[in-house]
Design an enzyme around this catalytic site. Structure first.
Site, short mmCIF file in Angstrom:
data_model
loop_
_atom_site.label_atom_id
_atom_site.label_comp_id
_atom_site.label_asym_id
_atom_site.label_seq_id
_atom_site.Cartn_x
_atom_site.Cartn_y
_atom_site.Cartn_z
N SER A 187 4.88 22.99 97.34
CA SER A 187 4.84 21.78 98.16
C SER A 187 4.04 21.96 99.45
CB SER A 187 6.27 21.31 98.47
OG SER A 187 7.04 22.35 99.01
N LYS A 212 8.22 27.05 95.74
CA LYS A 212 7.68 27.64 96.96
C LYS A 212 7.39 26.52 97.96
CE LYS A 212 4.01 28.76 99.06
NZ LYS A 212 4.58 28.72 100.42
N GLY A 265 -1.18 19.74 97.65
CA GLY A 265 -1.74 20.51 98.76
C GLY A 265 -3.24 20.33 98.77
N SER A 266 -3.93 21.31 99.33
CA SER A 266 -5.38 21.14 99.50
C SER A 266 -6.13 21.41 98.20
CB SER A 266 -5.87 22.09 100.59
OG SER A 266 -5.60 23.41 100.20
N THR A 267 -7.31 20.86 98.14
CA THR A 267 -8.17 21.02 96.96
C THR A 267 -8.53 22.50 96.77
OG1 THR A 267 -9.00 18.80 97.32
CG2 THR A 267 -10.36 20.23 95.95
N VAL A 269 -6.91 25.24 97.59
CA VAL A 269 -5.80 26.04 97.04
C VAL A 269 -5.60 25.70 95.56
CG1 VAL A 269 -3.30 26.41 97.14
CG2 VAL A 269 -4.64 26.48 99.24
N GLU A 293 -1.87 17.15 93.05
CA GLU A 293 -2.39 16.08 93.90
C GLU A 293 -2.94 16.76 95.14
OE1 GLU A 293 -2.76 13.28 92.59
OE2 GLU A 293 -1.40 13.56 90.90
N CYS A 327 -2.38 12.70 103.19
CA CYS A 327 -3.48 12.84 102.24
C CYS A 327 -4.23 11.52 102.12
CB CYS A 327 -2.95 13.27 100.89
SG CYS A 327 -1.62 12.20 100.34
N GLU A 425 -12.68 16.54 104.31
CA GLU A 425 -11.33 16.22 104.77
C GLU A 425 -11.05 17.01 106.05
OE1 GLU A 425 -7.72 17.77 102.73
OE2 GLU A 425 -7.04 15.69 102.72
P1 NAD Z 1 -2.14 23.84 101.46
O1 NAD Z 1 -3.03 23.73 100.29
O2 NAD Z 1 -2.55 24.70 102.58
O3 NAD Z 1 -0.70 24.37 101.00
C1 NAD Z 1 0.04 23.71 99.99
C2 NAD Z 1 1.04 24.69 99.41
O4 NAD Z 1 0.32 25.65 98.63
C3 NAD Z 1 1.82 25.48 100.46
O5 NAD Z 1 3.15 25.65 100.04
C4 NAD Z 1 1.09 26.80 100.47
O6 NAD Z 1 1.86 27.87 100.95
C5 NAD Z 1 0.77 26.96 98.99
N1 NAD Z 1 -0.26 27.94 98.66
C6 NAD Z 1 -1.29 28.37 99.40
N2 NAD Z 1 -2.00 29.29 98.71
C7 NAD Z 1 -1.41 29.41 97.50
C8 NAD Z 1 -1.67 30.20 96.35
N3 NAD Z 1 -2.71 31.02 96.30
N4 NAD Z 1 -0.84 30.09 95.29
C9 NAD Z 1 0.21 29.23 95.32
N5 NAD Z 1 0.49 28.48 96.39
C10 NAD Z 1 -0.30 28.56 97.46
O7 NAD Z 1 -1.85 22.33 101.96
P2 NAD Z 1 -1.03 21.83 103.22
O8 NAD Z 1 -1.78 22.16 104.45
O9 NAD Z 1 0.40 22.21 103.12
O10 NAD Z 1 -1.10 20.25 102.96
C11 NAD Z 1 -2.22 19.50 103.30
C12 NAD Z 1 -3.10 19.25 102.10
O11 NAD Z 1 -2.32 18.62 101.08
C13 NAD Z 1 -4.22 18.26 102.41
O12 NAD Z 1 -5.39 18.68 101.78
C14 NAD Z 1 -3.70 16.96 101.84
O13 NAD Z 1 -4.71 16.03 101.51
C15 NAD Z 1 -2.96 17.44 100.63
N6 NAD Z 1 -1.95 16.48 100.20
C16 NAD Z 1 -2.22 15.72 99.09
C17 NAD Z 1 -1.33 14.76 98.67
C18 NAD Z 1 -1.62 13.91 97.48
O14 NAD Z 1 -0.70 13.26 96.96
N7 NAD Z 1 -2.86 13.86 97.00
C19 NAD Z 1 -0.13 14.59 99.37
C20 NAD Z 1 0.14 15.40 100.47
C21 NAD Z 1 -0.79 16.35 100.88
#
Ligand code: NAD
Length: 543
Positions: A187, A212, A265-267, A269, A293, A327, A425
């Protein structure tokens, strides 16, 4: 126990409170904020219902007052991650067999608990640890979380009802089995409700999860775990393994039992995770479901026939609420040159009325961005605009991280439609604007469609119906959630299923039956009521 066919009524959305001065909810939330601000937390890893304290610690920080450490959380070790996977697989044996209505009941109970007992707890945790305003916390941590719980249970009942037809001498059934293995839920920091949905959507369909949470939103994640426990989810069905993304991710993705990933999370990752799954593909017992997403570069297209106040309010709310860390946040705007002087004036007045600060002061519309790396990254984009010959910072542009990670609502005007702030972004309170000649409306729609790799949300503001039709057509792949005369944020479960394509994700529409379909491996069962007793067919007889 199972001799019943239950029909679940379509739920209604959890009503949101206003927190207006003098309201009872305002007093109760303030009381909870005070209580939680004075508490020191020590959050464990939770596996099979047991708590583990590894001593490898991360901090719980208030982004708006970063010297205030709210406590610590323990990071999962490789041994504990292996234990979490075992606990999930053990729990699955019973969990996948319990009648579906029992699973639905837990979701409904969790929603009731949110409405009555956890509302102020979840809101206060989101306000203090994720720096959300009371309103942003309410619509996310309370209302949307409860909505996911109720609507998903309803959608499950619809899915189970979808059955093939039977004939006079056969009975045909589709049994919606869960996946064989566990689901890895990962998440982001920005929505408590998304964290709840990433874990419970697969679990509702009979799966088990290793979860996680984001390292910058562990407090609300921990309270969700307490909520799940109180609602009655059996131990081991959801296992909580905080820690660094890469270390937890690599260990979990290496398991041969990983049957699916539910990620937001981010694209970047998500790309990494997908690659890792590809590398591991021959290990898995089953092809993992990959649901992600990801990021967005969401647009507002203003047509010459638009109402200026409506467009301005959408830019301000869509771009700056929760500091632009949604997002779906509006981050690039296309405006006809002819409208710009009047629109700029309205925007200037609106932005001048924005107060930024601690979410415990309810008069603040904006609060802090999540952490120092986010602050530095966002300020980096603003500095680029300040230095560029192709762009100008017209509002805001300043940040201060001395006490909290505060950044002013910032607007950049650029003459280059491919300026970095129009394409990438930023995930902060920064909106880039590009002016176009109203004669070039159609050309600008194509420009908007082709400018960014993302495809999450977007809006058209227009009174002219033909202009709306044209935007809807040309931009049909540019946004998975498209808004007409509305801001591109604020999707509601049951009303606008959420998700986008291109670099924004697999578009599996959180908050709808479409998402739940990804968490089942259907088995078709045919029963022959009168099986043949001879192998020969009539055509084989001699004439
Ligand atoms: P992030 O990608 O930095 O982290 C997301 C999750 O991935 C975190 O729990 C992080 O610890 C985990 N992570 C990081 N590296 C990993 C790996 N190698 N393996 C497994 N897990 C890993 O994103 P963030 O900063 O928490 O959230 C912001 C991002 O999420 C933005 O890009 C936003 O656009 C996107 N987002 C998208 C939506 C959607 O519905 N499209 C909704 C909310 C957020």
């Amino acid at each position: 126990m199972n001799h019943t066919i239950i029909s679940i009524k379509e739920p209604i959305n959890e009503p949101g409170y206003t927190y207006a001065p003098g309201s009872p909810e305002r007093a109760l939330l303030k009381q909870e904020l005070e209580r939680m601000s004075g508490e020191t937390f020590e959050i464990p890893v939770i596996i099979g219902g047991k708590e583990y304290f590894t001593g490898d610690l991360g901090k719980l920080i208030m982004p708006h007052e970063h010297r205030h450490i709210m406590g610590t959380y323990h990071k999962a070790s490789p041994q504990l991650i292996a234990l979490a996977i075992d606990a999930a697989l053990n729990a699955q044996k019973e969990w996948e067999r319990i009648p579906w209505m029992e699973r639905a009941a837990l979701n409904f109970r969790a929603a009731e608990l949110i409405g009555r007992k956890y509302r102020y707890i979840l809101n206060a945790a989101a306000m203090l640890n994720q720096s959300k305003s009371a309103h942003q916390a309410e619509i996310d941590a309370s209302c949307e979380t409860a909505d996911y719980m109720r609507f998903n249970a309803y959608y499950m009942s619809i899915i189970y009802r979808e059955q093939p037809h039977s004939t006079k001498d056969t009975i045909n059934r589709l049994c919606y089995r869960p996946l064989e293995g566990f689901v890895f839920a990962v998440s982001p920091f920005n929505f408590t409700s998304i964290a709840a949905n990433l874990t419970t959507a697969p679990v509702l369909m009979g799966n088990v999860a290793v979860w996680k949470p984001s390292s910058t939103a562990v407090l609300s994640a921990y309270y969700l775990m307490r909520l799940f426990k109180e609602a009655g989810y059996p131990d081991g069905v959801i296992n909580f393994v905080p820690g660094s993304g890469a270390s937890v991710g690599d260990a979990v993705l290496a398991s041969s039992h990983m049957a699916g990933i539910h990620f937001t999370g981010s694209t970047a990752v998500f790309h990494g995770i997908w690659k890792r799954i590809g590398e591991n593909i021959s290990r898995y017992r089953t092809y993992p479901r990959i649901v992600g997403e990801t990021g967005g570069k969401n647009f507002i297209m203003v047509h010459a026939s638009a109402d200026l106040c409506e467009a301005a309010a959408a830019i301000v709310r869509g771009g700056f609420e929760y500091q632009g860390q949604k997002c779906s946040a509006a981050s690039r705007v296309y405006i006809p040159t002819s409208l710009w002087p009047a629109l700029k004036k309205i925007l200037e007045e609106m932005i001048a009325g924005i107060k930024i600060g601690d979410p415990r002061d309810f008069s603040n519309f904006m609060n802090a961005v999540i952490d120092e790396p986010a602050f530095d990254k966002i300020m980096g984009y603003i500095e680029k605009a300040k230095k560029s010959a192709h762009a100008e910072v017209i509002f805001g542009g300043n940040g201060d991280k001395t006490a909290g990670y505060f950044i002013e609502p910032t607007m950049i005007l650029t003459k280059d439609p491919h300026f970095v702030a129009m394409e990438e972004e930023i995930f902060g309170p920064v909106v880039a604007c590009y002016l176009y000649d109203e004669k070039d409306y159609e050309k600008t729609l194509y420009l908007c469609d082709e400018t960014s790799p993302y495809g999450l949300t977007g809006s058209i503001f227009a009174r002219d119906r033909q202009a709306i039709l044209k935007a809807s057509d040309i931009l049909r792949h540019a946004a998975g959630n498209f808004y007409v005369n509305d801001k591109p944020t604020g999707a509601v479960v049951g009303e606008q299923p959420f998700g986008g394509g291109r670099a924004s994700g697999t578009n599996d529409k959180a908050g709808s039956h479409i998402n739940l379909h990804r968490w089942v491996g259907p088995r078709a069962i045919k029963e022959n009521l009168y099986p043949p007793t001879d192998f020969k067919y009539p055509f084989m007889q001699e004439g």
